[in-house]
Every structure is written in structure tokens, then in C-alpha cells.
Design a protein around this motif. Structure first.
Motif, PDB file in Angstrom:
ATOM      1  N   MET A 109       0.820  -1.212   0.000  1.00 40.29           N
ATOM      2  CA  MET A 109       0.000   0.000   0.000  1.00 40.29           C
ATOM      3  C   MET A 109       0.849   1.256   0.000  1.00 40.29           C
ATOM      4  O   MET A 109       0.378   2.340  -0.313  1.00 40.29           O
ATOM      5  CB  MET A 109      -0.915   0.022   1.233  1.00 40.29           C
ATOM      6  CG  MET A 109      -2.170  -0.786   1.108  1.00 40.29           C
ATOM      7  SD  MET A 109      -3.174  -0.303  -0.275  1.00 40.29           S
ATOM      8  CE  MET A 109      -3.052  -1.740  -1.286  1.00 40.29           C
ATOM      9  N   ARG A 110       2.101   1.104   0.395  1.00 43.93           N
ATOM     10  CA  ARG A 110       2.967   2.279   0.472  1.00 43.93           C
ATOM     11  C   ARG A 110       3.355   2.802  -0.910  1.00 43.93           C
ATOM     12  O   ARG A 110       3.805   3.927  -1.023  1.00 43.93           O
ATOM     13  CB  ARG A 110       4.249   1.940   1.240  1.00 43.93           C
ATOM     14  CG  ARG A 110       4.013   1.612   2.695  1.00 43.93           C
ATOM     15  CD  ARG A 110       5.303   1.148   3.332  1.00 43.93           C
ATOM     16  NE  ARG A 110       6.336   2.162   3.251  1.00 43.93           N
ATOM     17  CZ  ARG A 110       6.644   2.971   4.253  1.00 43.93           C
ATOM     18  NH1 ARG A 110       6.014   2.874   5.380  1.00 43.93           N
ATOM     19  NH2 ARG A 110       7.594   3.858   4.110  1.00 43.93           N
ATOM     20  N   VAL A 111       3.250   1.944  -1.915  1.00 45.53           N
ATOM     21  CA  VAL A 111       3.677   2.369  -3.254  1.00 45.53           C
ATOM     22  C   VAL A 111       2.510   2.315  -4.216  1.00 45.53           C
ATOM     23  O   VAL A 111       1.506   1.655  -3.948  1.00 45.53           O
ATOM     24  CB  VAL A 111       4.818   1.473  -3.789  1.00 45.53           C
ATOM     25  CG1 VAL A 111       6.066   1.683  -2.994  1.00 45.53           C
ATOM     26  CG2 VAL A 111       4.403   0.016  -3.776  1.00 45.53           C
ATOM     27  N   ARG A 112       2.613   2.995  -5.343  1.00 50.77           N
ATOM     28  CA  ARG A 112       1.531   2.987  -6.314  1.00 50.77           C
ATOM     29  C   ARG A 112       2.071   3.005  -7.731  1.00 50.77           C
ATOM     30  O   ARG A 112       3.266   3.147  -7.946  1.00 50.77           O
ATOM     31  CB  ARG A 112       0.593   4.161  -6.066  1.00 50.77           C
ATOM     32  CG  ARG A 112       1.302   5.486  -6.108  1.00 50.77           C
ATOM     33  CD  ARG A 112       0.367   6.586  -5.662  1.00 50.77           C
ATOM     34  NE  ARG A 112      -0.049   6.390  -4.276  1.00 50.77           N
ATOM     35  CZ  ARG A 112      -1.166   6.892  -3.768  1.00 50.77           C
ATOM     36  NH1 ARG A 112      -1.967   7.572  -4.518  1.00 50.77           N
ATOM     37  NH2 ARG A 112      -1.458   6.699  -2.498  1.00 50.77           N
ATOM     38  N   VAL A 119       6.849  -4.054  -7.144  1.00 48.21           N
ATOM     39  CA  VAL A 119       6.830  -4.721  -5.839  1.00 48.21           C
ATOM     40  C   VAL A 119       6.080  -6.054  -5.937  1.00 48.21           C
ATOM     41  O   VAL A 119       6.517  -7.069  -5.406  1.00 48.21           O
ATOM     42  CB  VAL A 119       6.193  -3.804  -4.771  1.00 48.21           C
ATOM     43  CG1 VAL A 119       5.883  -4.575  -3.515  1.00 48.21           C
ATOM     44  CG2 VAL A 119       7.117  -2.661  -4.445  1.00 48.21           C
ATOM     45  N   THR A 120       4.955  -6.047  -6.660  1.00 49.41           N
ATOM     46  CA  THR A 120       4.210  -7.306  -6.773  1.00 49.41           C
ATOM     47  C   THR A 120       5.002  -8.328  -7.591  1.00 49.41           C
ATOM     48  O   THR A 120       4.953  -9.513  -7.308  1.00 49.41           O
ATOM     49  CB  THR A 120       2.842  -7.063  -7.419  1.00 49.41           C
ATOM     50  OG1 THR A 120       3.018  -6.318  -8.614  1.00 49.41           O
ATOM     51  CG2 THR A 120       1.922  -6.310  -6.495  1.00 49.41           C
TER      52      THR A 120
ATOM     53  N   LEU B 289      13.627  -2.123  -0.393  1.00 47.09           N
ATOM     54  CA  LEU B 289      14.027  -0.764  -0.759  1.00 47.09           C
ATOM     55  C   LEU B 289      12.830   0.061  -1.205  1.00 47.09           C
ATOM     56  O   LEU B 289      12.646   1.198  -0.782  1.00 47.09           O
ATOM     57  CB  LEU B 289      15.069  -0.795  -1.868  1.00 47.09           C
ATOM     58  CG  LEU B 289      15.469   0.625  -2.256  1.00 47.09           C
ATOM     59  CD1 LEU B 289      16.709   1.053  -1.503  1.00 47.09           C
ATOM     60  CD2 LEU B 289      15.643   0.791  -3.722  1.00 47.09           C
ATOM     61  N   LEU B 290      12.003  -0.564  -2.053  1.00 48.61           N
ATOM     62  CA  LEU B 290      10.869   0.194  -2.592  1.00 48.61           C
ATOM     63  C   LEU B 290       9.885   0.567  -1.500  1.00 48.61           C
ATOM     64  O   LEU B 290       9.262   1.620  -1.549  1.00 48.61           O
ATOM     65  CB  LEU B 290      10.153  -0.613  -3.667  1.00 48.61           C
ATOM     66  CG  LEU B 290      10.811  -0.586  -5.026  1.00 48.61           C
ATOM     67  CD1 LEU B 290       9.958  -1.299  -6.026  1.00 48.61           C
ATOM     68  CD2 LEU B 290      11.025   0.850  -5.475  1.00 48.61           C
ATOM     69  N   LEU B 291       9.738  -0.318  -0.494  1.00 51.86           N
ATOM     70  CA  LEU B 291       8.772  -0.025   0.549  1.00 51.86           C
ATOM     71  C   LEU B 291       9.246   1.116   1.428  1.00 51.86           C
ATOM     72  O   LEU B 291       8.449   1.878   1.951  1.00 51.86           O
ATOM     73  CB  LEU B 291       8.492  -1.274   1.378  1.00 51.86           C
ATOM     74  CG  LEU B 291       7.803  -2.388   0.582  1.00 51.86           C
ATOM     75  CD1 LEU B 291       7.533  -3.584   1.458  1.00 51.86           C
ATOM     76  CD2 LEU B 291       6.516  -1.896  -0.035  1.00 51.86           C
ATOM     77  N   PHE B 292      10.570   1.245   1.580  1.00 51.01           N
ATOM     78  CA  PHE B 292      11.039   2.288   2.475  1.00 51.01           C
ATOM     79  C   PHE B 292      11.513   3.527   1.737  1.00 51.01           C
ATOM     80  O   PHE B 292      11.503   4.614   2.274  1.00 51.01           O
ATOM     81  CB  PHE B 292      12.125   1.738   3.403  1.00 51.01           C
ATOM     82  CG  PHE B 292      11.542   0.763   4.380  1.00 51.01           C
ATOM     83  CD1 PHE B 292      10.777   1.211   5.450  1.00 51.01           C
ATOM     84  CD2 PHE B 292      11.676  -0.600   4.197  1.00 51.01           C
ATOM     85  CE1 PHE B 292      10.188   0.323   6.326  1.00 51.01           C
ATOM     86  CE2 PHE B 292      11.085  -1.494   5.073  1.00 51.01           C
ATOM     87  CZ  PHE B 292      10.341  -1.035   6.137  1.00 51.01           C
ATOM     88  N   LYS B 293      11.944   3.346   0.498  1.00 53.03           N
ATOM     89  CA  LYS B 293      12.329   4.520  -0.288  1.00 53.03           C
ATOM     90  C   LYS B 293      11.820   4.320  -1.708  1.00 53.03           C
ATOM     91  O   LYS B 293      12.562   3.916  -2.603  1.00 53.03           O
ATOM     92  CB  LYS B 293      13.853   4.693  -0.269  1.00 53.03           C
ATOM     93  CG  LYS B 293      14.258   6.016  -0.873  1.00 53.03           C
ATOM     94  CD  LYS B 293      15.588   6.477  -0.365  1.00 53.03           C
ATOM     95  CE  LYS B 293      15.968   7.858  -0.896  1.00 53.03           C
ATOM     96  NZ  LYS B 293      15.198   8.380  -1.993  1.00 53.03           N
TER      97      LYS B 293
END
Lengths: 323, 306
Positions: A109-112, A119-120, B289-293
Motif C-alpha cells: 500500500m505504500r507504493v503505487r 513490488v508485486t 528498498l521500494l517499501l522504504f524509499k
């Protein structure tokens, strides 16, 4: 009045489609044809599930095969370790897969946008490699062998094992597709479905209108993963053998291709997309080794010819064009 | 070997594979920069580059060449030919597959990229066969001891080639008019078009440059592992893509840093934690990395919409 007539026409179409599907095996199709259709049906299930995430809610997901794998391994492990029969294994496969969908969705949910896709993709590969490497439980690269086929009790004939027949799986998958399509239709017409589409169109505006975007996006991923779990359990029961290789990135990407080709957000469209792209490699089997080469070419040409997908409406087209 | 020697050795190996990742990652990042497309066929262009290099090797009869000037020129010729060939391939793919979709939904181009990937893989399989092909050594097997770690001549050649390519690219992008046009196109294609910059040609050129860099990576990959297979593009491609994201996709120095970093992390992870989980590290690093930055190490903004 108009709405009632539309609903009647829709019901007539659905009844006709179900009749065709039910009678198709009587038209002299052999076991091989039924097998191809059954596999295409499993793709249809997966495409329907992925459509909830990508088509309805607008979340680009590139690791969807992971939930297919989780469903298949859930039933496979339950069956091999505790002799859980297929029908009892379905529920845990669906529930665990759905929960995994939500659990993997929470950090994502943190990224879009494109980052969510990446990420997926990472999650999908991690799940597959974990199934490959945790060989103490999952049999490693060789996978799980000897998973029980479904059995049913028929009056007068006693327990009937689906075994490696084609016909019973055809009807099983057809029923599952009908169920999943019904669920998707009901969801699309519900407040939840409308909220998903509002998020897809404009997340900020949707939030301002009081929609809890985080909850609803997680819900979409949960539902999508649950449908993949159902497909996974059926797949494991049908094959009797599953290996991590069956759930690779290429599969996730193929499923996305089916959804896009059919028309994002269109339930009938993605089913047709799955049927065409799922059965095409088999139809082209006569071309032998040129088959996948031409398949790639067909994908390129299809997108050139109709980039919004077969049944993608103008609204979808506008929304997906770069802002 | 002492602990520090083992570490040095791992570092050298990691930097080698990392240089190759970086060369491929540049193509992903440049294409994303100008048209926001995740070019899934790029990994396969890399693999085609390796096969083109192999063909030139066999054609020039470099199979059993003696070390010396002939071999050195052979290496330059092979890598140059592969880069030229793949550059043309990139040009053709952009012209035939991607350009018609310039105004189509973004996802359509993504599916097209997948189609191109299938096409290239299977074309190579039909031409060269499905089994591993041996890649002839073009660099003499000399090795040196540096601080207890062994460094081969091949590794030095890989570092040097990758370094030259990256410096060249950096000079091209930062110091020429062409590079300025590329950077401008990445920022705002419409404004560029209004200013008379030939946007379509710039995009095509981006594909050419990215594909030739991938081809050089392919030849170096073939030399390093001694074999090539039509499946090689898949995992290496995904990892190079990871590297591009790691550095911040769309960012050229980021791709270089990301590639080297990924190579080192992966090699250290395989050496110290578990070789079996080697491929997992790349993805865990990516996700964490993507989740935090979310913008990568040297961040850049990306498209919000699927």
C-alpha cells in the motif's frame, strides 16, 4: 423499464452461454479438446480474479501467479499430510490465498503505479523461489507428487474418482468459472465495486468522497487472491502433481495479457481473452516449434489492432491513456 | 583464505556480475525515462546480443585463437558487431512494435513488450537450438593475486569495458546536443516537439543505445559464464530491471550504481548466507528498498497510473 429489459436480456445471454457450455461435450469433442477447454477455464478463473485487481481497482499486479501457487500448495500439502479430501481442501485454499493477498497487499500500500507493479513482481518471484527452496516441506524443484483427485458420491454408483478423466474436470471448472463470474458481477454492481471503480478513476477524489481507499484496495487484492486460490486448488487436484515452475513470472504476465486483451474491467471480455490466449497455443500446436514464435507475433499484432482490448470501452481507454 | 580475503574475493566477483547488470539496467532505465515503458523484451535483447557475439566468434574462427593481438582485435570486433546488430534490432522493434502504440494505453505497450520477448526467445531457439551453447574464451586466462583475492584478466576486461561504456554514455548524455535532446524528451515530449526536437527519432535512438549496451553486456556475460542459452535473458533481465529500480528508474547514474550494488549484494548474500537463496536476495532487496524509499536510491518520479 429499460433496466428491467436489459436485465432480462442479460439473463437470457447467461442462460444461453451456460447451455452451450453444458452441451459442448455432447458435440463429439474428445478428451483432448475437453482438456484444452478445461485449462482455458482455469485461465478464465485466474483472469477474472486478476481483473478485480487490475481492471476494477486499477492496481497493476505482476505477481498474481503467486496466489495461484499458494492455493495449489495449500490443497496439495493438506492432502498429502492429513489426507484432506478435495472438497474440504477448497475452503482453506481459498481462505489462505485470500489472506495472503491481503497480507502482501499491506506493505504494498505504500507504493503505487509502476512501483506497485514492480513490488508485486518481486513478491511473486519470492513466493515461487520460496516454494522451490523450502524443499523440506514443498519437495523443492520436484514439487508435490500424488495429490488426490476429487471424488464424489453418485447415487447407485458409490464413490466416483475423477482420476485422469477429462469430462468431470470440465464440468468442475465450468461450475467454478460460473461461480467466480457471478461473484464478480455482484461485486461490480455493489457499493464495493463502485468504490473500486471510483478509486481507479481518481483515488484522491474517491477518498474525499469518503471512500476508505486503503481498505478497499486491500479488499480487491484479497478477493482477487481468493479466486486464484480456488483455481490453484482445482489445478492441483486435476494435475495430481505441482512444481514451482508452473507458477513463474511468465504466467503472471500471460494472465495480465489475457485481461488486457479481453478489455480491462469487462467481465465477459476477460473471459474471452483468457479463452483465446489460453487455447491459442494448443490450437497452434500443429505449427510445432514455430508455435510460440507466432504466439508472440499474434500478441504484438493484437495490441496494434485493438490496444484497448476486445471489449474495453472508451471510458477505459481514456482512463488508461497517459495523463 | 582469511575472512577478509574471502570478502575481497566476493567483492571482486560481485562487481563483475554487477557491471553486467549495470550495462543491461541502463537500457531499461533510458527507455523508461523517455516513454515510461517497462520494456520486458530488453532482457531478451541482451540474450540476442550474446548469441550475435557467439555467431561472430564462430564466423571469424576465433574458437581456438592464440592469445595476442588477433584475440584482442577479435574481442573488440565481436563486441562491436554484437552492439551494432542489437542496435539495429532495437531500432526495428521500436519502429514496428512500440511506435504504433505511442498514443495507446500504457498497458497495451507492456503486452506488446511481452509479445516481443516471446518472439525473440523463440526465434533464437529456432536458430541456435534449445541447448546451452559454448561461448569461446576471447580473453587469455591470466590471474593475479591482489590482497589475497584472485582477479582474472577476464574480470579486469569486464570492468574496463563496462567502465568505458558507462563513461561514454555519461559523456553522450551530459555533453552533447543529442544528450540534451534526450534529457529534454524525458522531461516533456510535447514541449520538445513544439521546440522542433525530432522526438520520434530521439526515442528510436534511445532504443538503439540501450540495446547496444545490453548486447555488450550479453557478450561479457557469455565470456564470463562460458555458455549461453536462449533462456538466459529472463532471470538476468529481471535482475537488471531490479538494478534499474534500485538506483531509481529513469536515472542513468542510478542504473550504474544499482547494477553494481545488486551484483555485490547478491554475491555476498550467496557467499555468507545461502547459495540456494541467491536469486531471492535480489527480489528481497528490491521489495524492501521500494517499501522504504519508493523512488529508488537516486530517486526520480514515475507514472502514478497503471
Amino acid at each position: 423499464m429499460n433496466a428491467a429489459r436489459r436485465a432480462r436480456r442479460r439473463n437470457a445471454w447467461i442462460a444461453a452461454a451456460m447451455l452451450v457450455v453444458a452441451l459442448l461435450p455432447c458435440l463429439g469433442l474428445n478428451g483432448y479438446h475437453l482438456d484444452v477447454l478445461t485449462n482455458a477455464g482455469i485461465f478464465m478463473l485466474l483472469a477474472l480474479g486478476l481483473n478485480l485487481v487490475v481492471g476494477f481497482t486499477g492496481l497493476l499486479h505482476l505477481g498474481y501467479a503467486a496466489f495461484f501457487a499458494i492455493g495449489a500448495y495449500t490443497y496439495g500439502l493438506l492432502n498429502l499430510h492429513w489426507q484432506v479430501p478435495f472438497w474440504a481442501g477448497l475452503a482453506p485454499a481459498v481462505v489462505i490465498s485470500g489472506c495472503c493477498g491481503v497480507a502482501l497487499g499491506i506493505p504494498a500500500m505504500r507504493v503505487r503505479g509502476d512501483y506497485l507493479a514492480i513490488v508485486t513482481l518481486g513478491f511473486g518471484e519470492i513466493v515461487r523461489l520460496a516454494f522451490t527452496n523450502l524443499d523440506r516441506w514443498t519437495g523443492g524443484p520436484n514439487g508435490l507428487l500424488g495429490i488426490a483427485h476429487p471424488t464424489i458420491w453418485l447415487p447407485g454408483r458409490g464413490w466416483y474418482d475423477f482420476s485422469v478423466e477429462s469430462l468431470p474436470y470440465y464440468y468442475l471448472v465450468a461450475a467454478a468459472v460460473a461461480l467466480a463470474a457471478a461473484v464478480c458481477w455482484r461485486l461490480a454492481d455493489s457499493r464495493i465495486g463502485h468504490a473500486w471503480m471510483a478509486i481507479r478513476e481518481d483515488e484522491l477524489a474517491a477518498s474525499c468522497a469518503g471512500i476508505n481507499a486503503t481498505h478497499l484496495k486491500l479488499l480487491a487484492q484479497g478477493w482477487g487472491a481468493a479466486i486464484a486460490g480456488l483455481a490453484g486448488a482445482i489445478f492441483a487436484a486435476k494435475q495430481g502433481t505441482i512444481t514451482p515452475d508452473s507458477f513463474d513470472f511468465i504466467l503472471s504476465v500471460m494472465l495480465l495479457a489475457m485481461v488486457v486483451f479481453g478489455g480491462l474491467g469487462s467481465i465477459v471480455g476477460v473471459m474471452i481473452g483468457a479463452l483465446v490466449l489460453g487455447a491459442l497455443p494448443e490450437v497452434m500446436r500443429g505449427l510445432d516449434q514455430y508455435r510460440m514464435l507466432l504466439f508472440g507475433l499474434v500478441m504484438i499484432l493484437m495490441m496494434r489492432w485493438r490496444p484497448q482490448g476486445l471489449l474495453g470501452g472508451p471510458k477505459i481507454r481514456r482512463e488508461l491513456t497517459r495523463a | 583464505m582469511t575472512a577478509s580475503q574471502v570478502f575481497l574475493q566476493q567483492l571482486a566477483n560481485g562487481l563483475t556480475i554487477g557491471s553486467i547488470y549495470a550495462l543491461i539496467a541502463l537500457g531499461y532505465t533510458m527507455v523508461y525515462g523517455v516513454i515510461q515503458l517497462i520494456n520486458f523484451a530488453h532482457g531478451d535483447v541482451f540474450m540476442v546480443g550474446a548469441y550475435m557475439g557467439l555467431s561472430v566468434c564462430l564466423w571469424l574462427g576465433l574458437e581456438g585463437a592464440a592469445p595476442g593481438a588477433a584475440m584482442a582485435w577479435g574481442f573488440v570486433g565481436v563486441i562491436g558487431a554484437a552492439m551494432f546488430g542489437c542496435g539495429m534490432l532495437g531500432l526495428g522493434v521500436e519502429r514496428l512494435a512500440y511506435r504504433p502504440l505511442r498514443r495507446a494505453p500504457r498497458l497495451a505497450a507492456l503486452i506488446t513488450a511481452i509479445g516481443v520477448s516471446f518472439f525473440l526467445q523463440n526465434a533464437v531457439m529456432l536458430i541456435y537450438g534449445a541447448t546451452d551453447r559454448r561461448f569461446p574464451p576471447l580473453v587469455p586466462s591470466i590471474r593475479w593475486e591482489v590482497g589475497g583475492a584472485t582477479v582474472t584478466a577476464l574480470q579486469v576486461v569486464i570492468w574496463a569495458s563496462a567502465g568505458i561504456m558507462m563513461l561514454g554514455l555519461q559523456a553522450l548524455v551530459m555533453r552533447t546536443r543529442l544528450g540534451a535532446a534526450m534529457r529534454a524528451t524525458a522531461q516533456d515530449p510535447t514541449a520538445c516537439w513544439l521546440l522542433g526536437i525530432p522526438v520520434d527519432r530521439i526515442i528510436a535512438l534511445t532504443f538503439v543505445i540501450g540495446s547496444s549496451l545490453a548486447a555488450s553486456g550479453g557478450v561479457l556475460f557469455g565470456l564470463y559464464y562460458n555458455t549461453v542459452n536462449f533462456h538466459d535473458g529472463y532471470l538476468t533481465g529481471i535482475k537488471a530491471f531490479t538494478a534499474a529500480v534500485l538506483g531509481g528508474i529513469g536515472n542513468i547514474p542510478g542504473a550504474m550504481v544499482g547494477g553494481l550494488l545488486l551484483g555485490v549484494l547478491e554475491t555476498l548474500g550467496a557467499g555468507y548466507l545461502s547459495a540456494q537463496w541467491k536469486h531471492v536476495f535480489a527480489f528481497v532487496v528490491l521489495v524492501v528498498l521500494l517499501l522504504f524509499k519508493p523512488t529508488g536510491l537516486l530517486g526520480e518520479r514515475v507514472a502514478d497510473r497503471a
